[in-house]
Scaffold this motif. Structure first.
Motif, PDB file in Angstrom:
ATOM      1  N   ASN A 272      -1.501   4.517  19.746  1.00 31.75           N
ATOM      2  CA  ASN A 272      -1.680   3.097  19.432  1.00 31.75           C
ATOM      3  C   ASN A 272      -0.379   2.459  18.951  1.00 31.75           C
ATOM      4  OD1 ASN A 272      -4.384   3.122  20.150  1.00 31.75           O
ATOM      5  ND2 ASN A 272      -5.088   3.603  18.075  1.00 31.75           N
ATOM      6  N   GLU A 273       0.373   3.187  18.104  1.00 33.40           N
ATOM      7  CA  GLU A 273       1.664   2.667  17.642  1.00 33.40           C
ATOM      8  C   GLU A 273       2.646   2.553  18.808  1.00 33.40           C
ATOM      9  OE1 GLU A 273       3.399   4.339  14.133  1.00 33.40           O
ATOM     10  OE2 GLU A 273       1.438   4.898  13.314  1.00 33.40           O
ATOM     11  N   ALA A 274       2.596   3.524  19.713  1.00 34.88           N
ATOM     12  CA  ALA A 274       3.480   3.481  20.885  1.00 34.88           C
ATOM     13  C   ALA A 274       3.185   2.253  21.730  1.00 34.88           C
ATOM     14  CB  ALA A 274       3.315   4.754  21.708  1.00 34.88           C
ATOM     15  N   ILE A 275       1.903   1.975  21.981  1.00 32.93           N
ATOM     16  CA  ILE A 275       1.523   0.799  22.776  1.00 32.93           C
ATOM     17  C   ILE A 275       1.990  -0.482  22.081  1.00 32.93           C
ATOM     18  CG2 ILE A 275      -0.442  -0.564  23.596  1.00 32.93           C
ATOM     19  CD1 ILE A 275      -1.914   2.091  24.073  1.00 32.93           C
ATOM     20  N   ALA A 276       1.821  -0.525  20.753  1.00 36.32           N
ATOM     21  CA  ALA A 276       2.237  -1.714  19.997  1.00 36.32           C
ATOM     22  C   ALA A 276       3.743  -1.958  20.138  1.00 36.32           C
ATOM     23  CB  ALA A 276       1.855  -1.554  18.535  1.00 36.32           C
ATOM     24  N   GLU A 277       4.525  -0.882  20.093  1.00 42.74           N
ATOM     25  CA  GLU A 277       5.985  -1.032  20.219  1.00 42.74           C
ATOM     26  C   GLU A 277       6.376  -1.448  21.636  1.00 42.74           C
ATOM     27  OE1 GLU A 277       8.181  -1.060  17.825  1.00 42.74           O
ATOM     28  OE2 GLU A 277       6.602  -0.670  16.365  1.00 42.74           O
ATOM     29  N   PHE A 278       5.717  -0.883  22.641  1.00 41.90           N
ATOM     30  CA  PHE A 278       6.006  -1.296  24.021  1.00 41.90           C
ATOM     31  C   PHE A 278       5.659  -2.775  24.226  1.00 41.90           C
ATOM     32  CE2 PHE A 278       5.627   3.330  25.411  1.00 41.90           C
ATOM     33  CZ  PHE A 278       6.972   3.430  25.759  1.00 41.90           C
ATOM     34  N   ARG A 279       4.588  -3.237  23.583  1.00 39.16           N
ATOM     35  CA  ARG A 279       4.223  -4.664  23.693  1.00 39.16           C
ATOM     36  C   ARG A 279       5.304  -5.556  23.075  1.00 39.16           C
ATOM     37  NH1 ARG A 279      -0.814  -5.302  25.723  1.00 39.16           N
ATOM     38  NH2 ARG A 279      -2.418  -3.699  25.303  1.00 39.16           N
ATOM     39  N   LYS A 280       5.924  -5.080  22.011  1.00 36.23           N
ATOM     40  CA  LYS A 280       7.010  -5.852  21.390  1.00 36.23           C
ATOM     41  C   LYS A 280       8.213  -5.941  22.326  1.00 36.23           C
ATOM     42  CE  LYS A 280       5.600  -4.706  16.673  1.00 36.23           C
ATOM     43  NZ  LYS A 280       5.898  -3.910  15.446  1.00 36.23           N
ATOM     44  N   VAL A 281       8.489  -4.856  23.026  1.00 33.86           N
ATOM     45  CA  VAL A 281       9.567  -4.878  24.029  1.00 33.86           C
ATOM     46  C   VAL A 281       9.259  -5.923  25.095  1.00 33.86           C
ATOM     47  CG1 VAL A 281      10.769  -3.569  25.823  1.00 33.86           C
ATOM     48  CG2 VAL A 281      10.162  -2.468  23.654  1.00 33.86           C
ATOM     49  N   LEU A 282       8.038  -5.933  25.557  1.00 39.13           N
ATOM     50  CA  LEU A 282       7.629  -6.868  26.609  1.00 39.13           C
ATOM     51  C   LEU A 282       7.711  -8.309  26.129  1.00 39.13           C
ATOM     52  CD1 LEU A 282       6.535  -7.157  29.461  1.00 39.13           C
ATOM     53  CD2 LEU A 282       4.221  -6.863  28.558  1.00 39.13           C
TER      54      LEU A 282
END
Length: 651
Positions: free
Chosen positions: A582-592
């Motif tokens: 979940n934290e990984a997905i959240a960080e990838f969303r910030k990149v996007l």
């Protein structure tokens, strides 16, 4: 021997008893037909474009351009209300120039960011060229209108247009502040000349507005009130032709106040940004002696523009006593001659004072940055020397070639233009890309830690691109050369944190993770709380599969600078490998969110899609389709990974 006559200036005795009022006694005395003036304007524009059009194929450099454009999310976000407010913050890039920020935002919104193309970074360069060309034409028409000497005015304008010293101001996108402030300076001078002719309150307000815009572009214009006083002396003749000096000075009070406020804002910004050098790094005596010699060096470079460089380091420069004394004497002699000839040749003292005064903010007494001098600092000041030369030649030709004075000066102007075009074109060409710029600078300077450091960073970036293309042998060669330059920089300045950071990147690229970690930690010792270095340290631990330390340092990096997409991406990878999906997905969303349309956004879309639970298949398909569209537009992945993944998801 014939009598000497003061050019275009009524003798004060003729004006005794005249009323004291804020008007000029200089009129539009140009007798040149309009069609000739237009033809000269077209020629000036064409010559300028001949030299500078090449910049529309240039890349951005890694000198300030990352801070101003490439990595600046506010600028790349275009003209929005949030970015408008940000532009007025004190301390952005250790400067305060809101209007300059607006033009960069406009460029990103209108031109985009494709490298080396007109519809991209080439458009950013074209904006510089357009502002510069406009300033050239305004300078010519202003001098021509005020003096009536068309050929001399054209000579001043053409030297301003294409002198090699000015290549840096025009070809370097981050120096937008130079060309923009010069443009508003010319508008200020033109509005003031019209005000002086008519005493119109509207034109006085227009002068103040143009000057305010100039200060919002670059605070080097704080000396403009003094420049206007010089113009009051010549060619406006308001101080010698019966006008009231008190009125002339009083009307400058609002401008001096504006200059004072702008200067304070700039000092605060540069202090916050750490741009002002301490007395320990550059001693006061060194600053004054360097300033004296630099005044003369700038004049020498104007006459003989050889071995010009982007960066001249203070380190290693030790002026001999004879150079300091000789420079001081030369400046004194020129000043005395200009003052003695002021009555008969007023343009000499005006041009000389223009040069001396407009250089004061950047001559190095208040040391900003680490450079001993910079070519870009001559952009506006050199106009003063050009005025001395052009109008001096005009008088000389009138004395010795009376019947053919104008054709002789026109021929001299054409000859000077022809002589300047090749070296100017060559000097501009060095700004094609960072590597070419740095290699040229190293070739013409010594002990240049700044350029060794910059070239090492550039070679690291080029090596990374080569690895992405699976050209590993060439990439390793680039990396090893980068290490050589970075070590050369550290030999000159062992405490240079940025060189330690880049050296760590090079070691990591070659697989020496312990060396990379050691260099990053050394860098943080000299410059704590640096987001880039903390991010690189986290990346090294990530490669070493030490995910705890990787997450720790990447989080520190993002606390310092939440806009770093690389740190968000690496943190996402570290979290993913630690099982923190979940934290990984959240960080990838910030990149996007930060970079929705480029390489970082492409990979973020792909990674989120892969990590999403099966019940979110619809969103995953949308993200993969978005990644495919990004790749179609920007060609960031030759392997079409997202498209392959999309086909798998559809099955």
């Amino acid at each position: 021997m014939g009598k000497r006559v003061s050019l275009h200036r009524p003798h004060p005795a003729e004006l005794r008893g005249a009323r004291s009022r804020p008007v000029t006694y200089a009129q539009n005395i140009s007798q040149t037909p309009t069609w000739i003036t237009l033809l000269i304007c077209l020629a000036l524009a064409a010559i300028t474009f001949i030299v500078y059009w090449q910049t529309t194929t240039f890349q951005l450099t890694n000198v300030d351009d990352p801070d101003y454009i490439i990595n600046n999310t506010h600028v790349r976000g275009g003209l929005t209300w949030e970015n408008f407010r940000w532009a007025f913050h004190i301390g952005n890039a250790a400067n305060w120039h809101p209007l300059t920020w607006f033009t960069h935002m406009f460029d990103c919104q209108f031109w985009g960011m494709l490298p080396g193309q007109l519809k991209g970074t080439g458009g950013h360069h074209l904006t510089n060229v357009m502002f510069h060309t406009a300033s050239v034409l305004l300078l010519f028409t202003l001098l021509n209108r005020l003096t009536g000497k068309t050929t001399a005015s054209a000579l001043v304008a053409v030297v301003f247009a294409i002198h090699p010293l000015h290549a840096e101001s025009v070809a370097w996108v981050s120096e937008r502040k130079d060309v923009l402030s010069a443009f508003f300076l010319m508008l200020t001078l033109r509005a003031y000349a019209e005000y002086a002719r008519t005493s119109s309150a509207v034109k006085y307000v227009l002068t103040l507005v143009a000057f305010a815009f100039g200060l919002l572009s670059k605070q080097m214009l704080v000396t403009v009130p003094f420049v206007l006083l010089l113009l009051d002396y010549w060619p406006l003749n308001r101080l010698v032709s019966g006008g009231d000096p008190k009125v002339v000075f009083v009307e400058k009070i609002p401008m001096f106040a504006m200059s004072f406020i702008a200067g304070i804002l700039l000092l605060i910004s540069q202090k916050q940004g750490g741009a002002i050098a301490s007395a320990e790094r550059v001693p006061i005596v060194t600053r004054f002696t360097n300033a004296i010699v630099t005044y003369v060096v700038y004049i020498f470079d104007l006459f003989w523009p050889k071995n010009l460089a982007h960066y001249y380091p203070h380190e290693g420069i030790h002026w001999a006593v004879w150079q300091i004394i000789g420079s001081a004497l030369l400046l004194l002699v020129i000043t005395i001659l200009a003052l003695r000839l002021a009555r008969m040749r007023p343009y000499l003292v005006v041009g000389w004072c223009w040069h001396i005064i407009t250089l004061l903010p950047v001559i190095g007494i208040l040391q900003v940055g680490a450079q001993a001098r910079a070519d870009r600092y001559t952009y506006i000041p050199s106009i003063g020397i050009c005025i001395m030369i052009a109008f001096g030649l005009s008088d000389l030709f009138s004395m010795f070639f009376r019947t053919v004075a104008t054709p002789a000066l026109a021929f001299a102007t054409c000859a000077i233009t022809a002589a300047l075009i090749p070296p100017a074109h060559e000097q501009v060409s060095y700004w094609h890309d960072s590597e070419k710029l740095y290699r040229h600078t190293l070739a013409v300077t010594k002990n240049n830690w700044f350029v060794h450091n910059g070239l090492g960073s550039v070679l690291n970036s080029e090596a990374e691109l080569l690895r992405a293309q699976h050209k590993f042998k060439e990439a390793d060669e680039k990396t090893r050369e980068a290490i050589e330059h970075l070590r050369a920089a550290l030999k000159l300045i062992p405490t240079l944190s940025s060189a330690h950071t880049s050296l760590g990147v090079a070691y990591m690229a070659l697989g020496d993770l312990n060396g990379a970690i050691a260099e990053a930690e050394t860098s943080l010792k000299y410059k704590p709380n640096d987001a880039l270095t903390e991010g690189n340290l986290g990346a090294a631990y990530l490669q070493k599969q030490d995910y705890e330390n990787a997450i720790k340092h990447l989080r520190i990096a993002l606390q310092i600078d939440p806009t770093r997409s690389d740190s968000h991406y690496n943190l996402a990878l570290a979290c993913e490998r630690r099982g923190l999906t979940n934290e990984a997905i959240a960080e990838f969303r910030k990149v996007l969110a930060l970079y929705p349309n480029d390489q970082a956004g492409y990979w973020a879309c792909r990674e989120i899609a892969v990590l999403l639970p099966k019940e979110n298949k619809s969103e995953a398909l949308d993200l993969l389709q978005r990644a495919v569209e990004i790749n179609r537009r920007a060609n960031v992945d030759a392997n079409n990974t997202a498209a392959i993944t999309l086909e798998k998801f559809k099955k």
